[in-house]
Scaffold this active site. Structure first.
Site, PDB file in Angstrom:
ATOM      1  N   PRO A  31       0.364  -1.259   0.115  1.00  0.00           N
ATOM      2  CA  PRO A  31      -0.067   0.398  -0.010  1.00  0.00           C
ATOM      3  C   PRO A  31       0.623   1.117   0.297  1.00  0.00           C
ATOM      4  O   PRO A  31       1.860   1.038   0.845  1.00  0.00           O
ATOM      5  CB  PRO A  31      -0.929   0.153   1.359  1.00  0.00           C
ATOM      6  CG  PRO A  31      -0.206  -1.091   2.452  1.00  0.00           C
ATOM      7  CD  PRO A  31       0.556  -1.812   1.302  1.00  0.00           C
ATOM      8  N   MET A  32       0.018   1.871  -0.652  1.00  0.00           N
ATOM      9  CA  MET A  32       1.149   3.358  -1.071  1.00  0.00           C
ATOM     10  C   MET A  32       0.398   4.512  -0.973  1.00  0.00           C
ATOM     11  O   MET A  32      -0.478   4.571  -2.488  1.00  0.00           O
ATOM     12  CB  MET A  32       1.771   3.361  -1.964  1.00  0.00           C
ATOM     13  CG  MET A  32       3.308   1.810  -1.788  1.00  0.00           C
ATOM     14  SD  MET A  32       4.317   1.920  -2.807  1.00  0.00           S
ATOM     15  CE  MET A  32       3.444   0.679  -4.128  1.00  0.00           C
ATOM     16  N   THR A  33       0.264   5.328   0.153  1.00  0.00           N
ATOM     17  CA  THR A  33      -0.517   7.237  -0.425  1.00  0.00           C
ATOM     18  C   THR A  33       0.142   7.787  -1.657  1.00  0.00           C
ATOM     19  O   THR A  33       1.475   7.560  -1.980  1.00  0.00           O
ATOM     20  CB  THR A  33      -0.332   7.284   0.814  1.00  0.00           C
ATOM     21  OG1 THR A  33      -1.262   6.999   2.028  1.00  0.00           O
ATOM     22  CG2 THR A  33      -1.651   8.673   1.033  1.00  0.00           C
ATOM     23  N   GLN A  49      -6.802  -1.351   2.483  1.00  0.00           N
ATOM     24  CA  GLN A  49      -6.005  -0.861   3.423  1.00  0.00           C
ATOM     25  C   GLN A  49      -7.089  -0.244   4.235  1.00  0.00           C
ATOM     26  O   GLN A  49      -7.092   1.059   3.920  1.00  0.00           O
ATOM     27  CB  GLN A  49      -4.463  -0.885   2.907  1.00  0.00           C
ATOM     28  CG  GLN A  49      -3.954  -0.770   4.514  1.00  0.00           C
ATOM     29  CD  GLN A  49      -3.004   0.464   5.240  1.00  0.00           C
ATOM     30  OE1 GLN A  49      -2.722   1.514   4.213  1.00  0.00           O
ATOM     31  NE2 GLN A  49      -1.371   0.024   4.247  1.00  0.00           N
ATOM     32  N   HIS A 103      -5.229  -1.203   9.026  1.00  0.00           N
ATOM     33  CA  HIS A 103      -3.705  -0.589   9.304  1.00  0.00           C
ATOM     34  C   HIS A 103      -3.107  -0.623  10.537  1.00  0.00           C
ATOM     35  O   HIS A 103      -3.897   0.434  11.403  1.00  0.00           O
ATOM     36  CB  HIS A 103      -4.247   0.573   8.845  1.00  0.00           C
ATOM     37  CG  HIS A 103      -2.273   1.101   8.321  1.00  0.00           C
ATOM     38  ND1 HIS A 103      -1.463   0.768   8.655  1.00  0.00           N
ATOM     39  CD2 HIS A 103      -1.796   2.662   7.340  1.00  0.00           C
ATOM     40  CE1 HIS A 103       0.080   1.528   8.104  1.00  0.00           C
ATOM     41  NE2 HIS A 103       0.019   2.508   7.600  1.00  0.00           N
ATOM     42  N   GLY A 104      -2.423  -1.603  10.670  1.00  0.00           N
ATOM     43  CA  GLY A 104      -2.313  -1.432  12.409  1.00  0.00           C
ATOM     44  C   GLY A 104      -0.631  -1.259  12.709  1.00  0.00           C
ATOM     45  O   GLY A 104      -0.377  -1.211  13.433  1.00  0.00           O
ATOM     46  N   ALA A 105      -0.122  -0.724  11.895  1.00  0.00           N
ATOM     47  CA  ALA A 105       1.265  -0.432  11.713  1.00  0.00           C
ATOM     48  C   ALA A 105       2.223   1.613  11.858  1.00  0.00           C
ATOM     49  O   ALA A 105       0.637   2.365  11.677  1.00  0.00           O
ATOM     50  CB  ALA A 105       1.528  -0.685  10.655  1.00  0.00           C
ATOM     51  N   HIS A 106       3.263   1.937  11.699  1.00  0.00           N
ATOM     52  CA  HIS A 106       3.772   2.880  11.610  1.00  0.00           C
ATOM     53  C   HIS A 106       3.156   4.515  12.238  1.00  0.00           C
ATOM     54  O   HIS A 106       3.600   5.353  12.202  1.00  0.00           O
ATOM     55  CB  HIS A 106       3.207   3.483   9.530  1.00  0.00           C
ATOM     56  CG  HIS A 106       4.087   2.395   8.923  1.00  0.00           C
ATOM     57  ND1 HIS A 106       3.263   2.532   7.781  1.00  0.00           N
ATOM     58  CD2 HIS A 106       5.120   1.208   9.089  1.00  0.00           C
ATOM     59  CE1 HIS A 106       3.993   1.202   7.007  1.00  0.00           C
ATOM     60  NE2 HIS A 106       5.156   1.099   8.289  1.00  0.00           N
ATOM     61  N   TYR A 141       0.087   4.657  13.309  1.00  0.00           N
ATOM     62  CA  TYR A 141      -1.553   5.290  13.456  1.00  0.00           C
ATOM     63  C   TYR A 141      -2.159   4.587  14.914  1.00  0.00           C
ATOM     64  O   TYR A 141      -2.100   4.200  15.423  1.00  0.00           O
ATOM     65  CB  TYR A 141      -2.190   4.538  12.289  1.00  0.00           C
ATOM     66  CG  TYR A 141      -0.765   6.189  10.734  1.00  0.00           C
ATOM     67  CD1 TYR A 141      -0.986   6.572  10.725  1.00  0.00           C
ATOM     68  CD2 TYR A 141      -0.734   4.848   9.835  1.00  0.00           C
ATOM     69  CE1 TYR A 141       0.246   7.691   9.707  1.00  0.00           C
ATOM     70  CE2 TYR A 141       0.332   5.835   9.139  1.00  0.00           C
ATOM     71  CZ  TYR A 141       0.199   7.005   8.901  1.00  0.00           C
ATOM     72  OH  TYR A 141       1.104   7.944   8.137  1.00  0.00           O
TER      73      TYR A 141
END
Length: 380
Positions: A39-41, A116, A184-187, A189
């Site tokens: 996934p890439m914003t 995602q 999304h449970g990373a980075h 957030y």
């Protein structure tokens, strides 16, 4: 996963095809090969609506051999979930209609696709779109690196509302034809803010030791699991590192990591997407396993590795306009062959070159391109 990984030569075409072309089951979904799109914003969805350009963007990668598309992060239906009106949303009639077309386009190209689902939590700043009046919320109202709250600590009603938003998005994803969901449970957030002691200072049942800090994410996974079909895959993405705190760690030992992952697996996560900045680096002393490798060993669930695949350079430099040279994937194939993890998610290399997967699978390594952040602005 040693230093020699940086200088490894291109593998043979037959070996790459043999290892990467194997199908993989994620609960009731069969993915045709081991290559995923990370996934890439991109912020190409004005009004939060993914248009025909978004559908075409994903379909091009699926048509060129990517087995599983994980979409860019897409906001769930909670007003505090986002910070941009150009990032897609996974709620609303027009938004979901756009996503349905994207799913259809990927399927027509032979791929599989999961959205995602995303809530940014305390990364949000007051006044940001798409809902300017929405407050920034998180487990303790703390931004990453802050010592004092700048937002609102979530109440039980807040927690319930966010869980409902994720559930509604997951149900919608299944209804409009997606093949699963990634949470999304990373980075750094929202879900990660609960998992990490640096942002979770709660003294109720959602804070404290690693198991308690996992409670909210596990409840959310369990609610999604109950709401969708039993065979509908739920992927949970997590990381040790956070935005601007690259050395942050949820777990210092495999035992600590197991205490976090076990409740998520028990709640219904079918697979884990273990986000690292460089996939070839070992996660804990005394073992060559990376984060995805440890995740599979500890949970027994399928895992996806990610982090500068095909490129010798940290992906964060791409945000600064820096390029990256090519890097061989022999070490990646070795680990897949040993079944340390099950899939590989490709980011920048696939963003720049929609044909990356087909070139790798066909052994056309001489056609691979280094990452050029400047040229990328003209690509789709």
């Amino acid at each position: 996963m040693t230093a020699s990984a940086h200088t490894s030569t291109s593998p043979s075409a037959s070996r790459a095809a043999e290892i990467l072309s194997r199908p993989i089951a994620l609960n009731g979904l069969t993915v045709p090969n081991r290559i995923a799109m990370a996934p890439m914003t991109r912020q190409f969805s004005p009004g939060g609506i993914p248009g025909e350009n978004v559908a075409s963007y994903y379909a091009r990668r699926a048509g060129a051999g990517v087995g599983l598309i994980v979409t860019e992060g897409t906001y769930v239906g909670h007003e505090s979930a986002g910070q941009s009106d150009r990032i897609p949303r996974f709620h609303g009639e027009e938004q979901l209609a756009g996503w349905a077309k994207a799913a259809d386009a990927v399927h027509a190209a032979g791929g599989r696709i999961v959205p995602q689902l995303w809530h940014i939590g305390m990364v949000r700043e007051q006044g940001q779109p798409p809902y300017a009046d929405a407050p920034a919320v998180g487990p303790s109202g703390l931004r990453i690196g802050a010592t004092e709250p700048t937002g609102r600590a979530m109440t039980q009603d807040d927690l319930d509302d966010v869980i409902d938003a994720f559930v509604e998005a997951a149900v919608a994803a299944e209804r409009i034809g997606f093949d699963g969901v990634e949470l999304h449970g990373a980075h750094g957030y929202l879900l990660d803010q609960f998992l990490w002691a640096g942002t979770n200072r709660r003294t109720d049942s959602y804070g404290g030791d690693p198991v308690a800090r996992t409670k909210f994410a596990a409840e959310l996974v369990g609610a999604v699991r109950e709401a969708v079909s039993p065979e509908f895959p739920i992927i949970f993405r997590y990381s040790q590192w956070k935005q601007d705190v690259y050395k942050a760690r949820l777990a210092e030992t495999p035992e600590e990591l197991e205490s976090i992952l076990a409740p998520l697996a028990a709640a219904g996560a079918d697979a884990f997407h273990a986000s690292t900045r460089r996939y070839w680096l070992p996660e804990f002393d005394g073992s060559d396993l990376n984060l995805a490798g440890w995740t599979k060993k500890l949970t027994g669930k399928p895992t996806i590795t990610v982090g500068s695949v095909g490129l010798d350079g940290d992906f964060l430099k791409g945000f600064k306009g820096e390029g990256a040279p090519l890097k061989g994937i022999d070490d990646l194939l070795d680990a897949l062959e040993r079944e340390e993890y099950d899939m590989v998610a490709v980011g920048r290399a696939l963003l720049q070159d929609p044909q990356w997967a087909s070139k790798i699978l066909a052994g056309r390594f001489d056609e691979l391109k280094p990452y050029d952040a400047v040229a990328l602005k003209t690509l789709s």
